[in-house]
Enzyme design. Structure first.
Site, PDB file in Angstrom:
ATOM      1  CE  LYS A  13      48.968  40.360  18.406  1.00 38.62           C
ATOM      2  NZ  LYS A  13      48.290  41.552  18.965  1.00 38.62           N
ATOM      3  NE  ARG A  88      54.659  42.707  20.537  1.00 34.13           N
ATOM      4  CZ  ARG A  88      53.616  41.973  20.890  1.00 34.13           C
ATOM      5  NH1 ARG A  88      53.532  40.720  20.581  1.00 34.13           N
ATOM      6  NH2 ARG A  88      52.651  42.536  21.572  1.00 34.13           N
ATOM      7  NE  ARG A 127      43.375  41.171  26.818  1.00 33.17           N
ATOM      8  CZ  ARG A 127      44.357  41.262  25.950  1.00 33.17           C
ATOM      9  NH1 ARG A 127      44.326  40.563  24.836  1.00 33.17           N
ATOM     10  NH2 ARG A 127      45.350  42.083  26.179  1.00 33.17           N
ATOM     11  NE  ARG A 160      47.708  40.364  28.455  1.00 36.14           N
ATOM     12  CZ  ARG A 160      47.944  40.352  27.138  1.00 36.14           C
ATOM     13  NH1 ARG A 160      47.339  39.453  26.370  1.00 36.14           N
ATOM     14  NH2 ARG A 160      48.754  41.214  26.577  1.00 36.14           N
ATOM     15  NE  ARG A 171      49.778  45.573  25.812  1.00 37.29           N
ATOM     16  CZ  ARG A 171      48.565  45.077  26.078  1.00 37.29           C
ATOM     17  NH1 ARG A 171      47.870  45.525  27.107  1.00 37.29           N
ATOM     18  NH2 ARG A 171      48.067  44.140  25.323  1.00 37.29           N
TER      19      ARG A 171
HETATM   20  P1  AP5 Z   1      42.630  39.391  21.726  1.00 39.30           P
HETATM   21  O1  AP5 Z   1      42.261  38.338  20.759  1.00 39.30           O
HETATM   22  O2  AP5 Z   1      43.054  38.981  23.094  1.00 39.30           O
HETATM   23  O3  AP5 Z   1      43.673  40.408  21.056  1.00 39.30           O
HETATM   24  P2  AP5 Z   1      45.238  40.287  20.780  1.00 39.30           P
HETATM   25  O4  AP5 Z   1      45.500  40.852  19.440  1.00 39.30           O
HETATM   26  O5  AP5 Z   1      45.703  38.894  21.053  1.00 39.30           O
HETATM   27  O6  AP5 Z   1      45.758  41.310  21.850  1.00 39.30           O
HETATM   28  P3  AP5 Z   1      46.977  41.184  22.893  1.00 39.30           P
HETATM   29  O7  AP5 Z   1      46.747  42.230  23.926  1.00 39.30           O
HETATM   30  O8  AP5 Z   1      47.165  39.786  23.357  1.00 39.30           O
HETATM   31  O9  AP5 Z   1      48.157  41.590  22.013  1.00 39.30           O
HETATM   32  P4  AP5 Z   1      49.515  42.114  22.481  1.00 39.30           P
HETATM   33  O10 AP5 Z   1      50.225  42.097  21.209  1.00 39.30           O
HETATM   34  O11 AP5 Z   1      49.540  43.380  23.212  1.00 39.30           O
HETATM   35  O12 AP5 Z   1      49.921  41.095  23.646  1.00 39.30           O
HETATM   36  P5  AP5 Z   1      50.900  39.841  23.686  1.00 39.30           P
HETATM   37  O13 AP5 Z   1      50.365  38.892  24.651  1.00 39.30           O
HETATM   38  O14 AP5 Z   1      51.225  39.404  22.319  1.00 39.30           O
HETATM   39  O15 AP5 Z   1      41.359  40.383  21.860  1.00 39.30           O
HETATM   40  C1  AP5 Z   1      41.379  41.490  22.738  1.00 39.30           C
HETATM   41  C2  AP5 Z   1      40.003  41.689  23.398  1.00 39.30           C
HETATM   42  O16 AP5 Z   1      39.050  42.028  22.384  1.00 39.30           O
HETATM   43  C3  AP5 Z   1      39.427  40.443  24.093  1.00 39.30           C
HETATM   44  O17 AP5 Z   1      38.700  40.847  25.213  1.00 39.30           O
HETATM   45  C4  AP5 Z   1      38.522  39.812  23.036  1.00 39.30           C
HETATM   46  O18 AP5 Z   1      37.483  39.053  23.632  1.00 39.30           O
HETATM   47  C5  AP5 Z   1      38.008  41.060  22.312  1.00 39.30           C
HETATM   48  N1  AP5 Z   1      37.729  40.841  20.880  1.00 39.30           N
HETATM   49  C6  AP5 Z   1      38.449  40.105  19.994  1.00 39.30           C
HETATM   50  N2  AP5 Z   1      37.904  40.166  18.765  1.00 39.30           N
HETATM   51  C7  AP5 Z   1      36.821  40.970  18.871  1.00 39.30           C
HETATM   52  C8  AP5 Z   1      35.829  41.434  17.943  1.00 39.30           C
HETATM   53  N3  AP5 Z   1      35.852  41.068  16.642  1.00 39.30           N
HETATM   54  N4  AP5 Z   1      34.863  42.263  18.393  1.00 39.30           N
HETATM   55  C9  AP5 Z   1      34.808  42.644  19.709  1.00 39.30           C
HETATM   56  N5  AP5 Z   1      35.721  42.233  20.637  1.00 39.30           N
HETATM   57  C10 AP5 Z   1      36.711  41.408  20.211  1.00 39.30           C
HETATM   58  O19 AP5 Z   1      52.203  40.516  24.285  1.00 39.30           O
HETATM   59  C11 AP5 Z   1      52.246  40.976  25.616  1.00 39.30           C
HETATM   60  C12 AP5 Z   1      53.636  41.525  25.946  1.00 39.30           C
HETATM   61  O20 AP5 Z   1      54.607  40.466  25.830  1.00 39.30           O
HETATM   62  C13 AP5 Z   1      54.161  42.630  25.026  1.00 39.30           C
HETATM   63  O21 AP5 Z   1      53.711  43.897  25.417  1.00 39.30           O
HETATM   64  C14 AP5 Z   1      55.675  42.457  25.186  1.00 39.30           C
HETATM   65  O22 AP5 Z   1      56.111  42.995  26.403  1.00 39.30           O
HETATM   66  C15 AP5 Z   1      55.819  40.948  25.271  1.00 39.30           C
HETATM   67  N6  AP5 Z   1      56.013  40.340  23.931  1.00 39.30           N
HETATM   68  C16 AP5 Z   1      55.166  39.473  23.303  1.00 39.30           C
HETATM   69  N7  AP5 Z   1      55.654  39.126  22.100  1.00 39.30           N
HETATM   70  C17 AP5 Z   1      56.840  39.793  21.960  1.00 39.30           C
HETATM   71  C18 AP5 Z   1      57.796  39.866  20.932  1.00 39.30           C
HETATM   72  N8  AP5 Z   1      57.649  39.194  19.769  1.00 39.30           N
HETATM   73  N9  AP5 Z   1      58.877  40.666  21.131  1.00 39.30           N
HETATM   74  C19 AP5 Z   1      59.051  41.345  22.271  1.00 39.30           C
HETATM   75  N10 AP5 Z   1      58.175  41.335  23.283  1.00 39.30           N
HETATM   76  C20 AP5 Z   1      57.083  40.559  23.142  1.00 39.30           C
HETATM   77 MG    MG Z   2      47.018  37.996  22.445  1.00 38.03          MG
END
Ligand code: AP5
Ligand code: MG
Length: 218
Positions: A13, A88, A127, A160, A171
């Site tokens: 994402k 979410r 990552r 992270r 997660r």
């Molecule tokens: P990346 O693009 O970073 O993936 P992502 O989908 O953004 O993954 P996240 O871990 O950020 O998602 P998340 O939903 O757990 O975390 P968030 O910060 O939203 O890619 C991942 C890796 O793969 C990277 O190394 C990248 O280089 C690699 N990659 C990408 N594309 C690739 C490809 N095509 N091929 C190979 N490699 C690739 O949330 C974190 C925390 O915040 C949550 O756990 C929760 O506690 C809180 N939170 C956030 N939003 C909410 C909400 N709406 N409600 C409640 N709590 C929330």
């Molecule tokens: Mg992300």
């Protein structure tokens, strides 16, 4: 254009949101990034959120909903926005619907980036992220040119706190229980577009753009 990027932790994402934000010149609104910025600057909100984030749990709805409602009303989001990591839960999606309705706006497309669990774990455990500009790397798939240093801004890259193995599992479980039902929620509204999230990053961006433009013209 108002977009939602749905997908498991590690689905891409953040990676795709950045390209789409540049292409369409609309802001990427990542609730995870906003929460991490609050954790870094030790705000009250950040201190509360960290307890949940470190366990891989969701931060309470009222906190994130309030954050997003404020953010989408900012000037730079006037012509559109890309939501990354929000909604979410069904409750968050309903709160978003109500807010958009009151603003006379709507969601144009929901992109579901689909990646299998094994690949997700591989991506998350390797990552690394830039402390300053948030650029995302992977120790094997996308390493920085200089070890430990961001290609874009030269700052330090780090792992992270929630990318540790035990937290990754938590997660993914939360995603399956709480967030996956949103695919059905948005399918029933005719907005959901599933995208295969495995393969080269640029190719995935192209598929997403194809799905968006298809939705737009239909
Ligand atoms: P990346 O693009 O970073 O993936 P992502 O989908 O953004 O993954 P996240 O871990 O950020 O998602 P998340 O939903 O757990 O975390 P968030 O910060 O939203 O890619 C991942 C890796 O793969 C990277 O190394 C990248 O280089 C690699 N990659 C990408 N594309 C690739 C490809 N095509 N091929 C190979 N490699 C690739 O949330 C974190 C925390 O915040 C949550 O756990 C929760 O506690 C809180 N939170 C956030 N939003 C909410 C909400 N709406 N409600 C409640 N709590 C929330
Ligand atoms: Mg992300």
């Amino acid at each position: 254009m108002n977009l939602i990027l749905l997908g498991a932790p590690g689905a891409g994402k953040g990676t795709q949101g950045k390209s789409l934000s540049e292409k369409y010149r609309i802001p990427q609104i990542s609730t995870g990034d906003i929460l991490r910025a609050n954790v870094r600057s030790k705000t009250q909100l950040g201190q509360k959120a960290k307890e949940y984030m470190d366990k891989g749990a969701l931060v309470p709805n009222e906190i994130v909903v309030h954050m997003v409602v404020g953010r989408i009303q900012e000037e730079d989001a006037r012509n559109g926005f890309i939501l990354d990591g929000f909604p979410r839960t069904i409750a968050q999606a309903e709160a978003l619907d109500a807010t958009l309705k009151s603003m006379n706006k709507k969601i144009d497309a929901v992109i579901g980036i689909e990646v299998d669990r094994k690949e997700l774990t591989r991506r998350l455990s390797g990552r690394r992220v830039c402390r300053k500009c948030g650029a995302s790397y992977h120790v094997i798939f996308n390493p920085p040119v200089n070890i430990g240093m961001c290609n874009a801004c030269g700052s330090e890259i780090y792992q992270r706190d929630d990318d540790k193995e035990e937290t990754i599992e938590a997660r993914l479980k939360v995603y399956e229980d709480e967030t996956l039902p949103l695919a059905e929620y948005y399918s029933s509204k005719g907005l959901y577009r599933a995208i295969d999230g495995k393969g080269p990053v640029d190719q995935i961006t192209e598929s997403i753009v194809g799905a968006i433009e298809g939705s737009h013209n239909s």
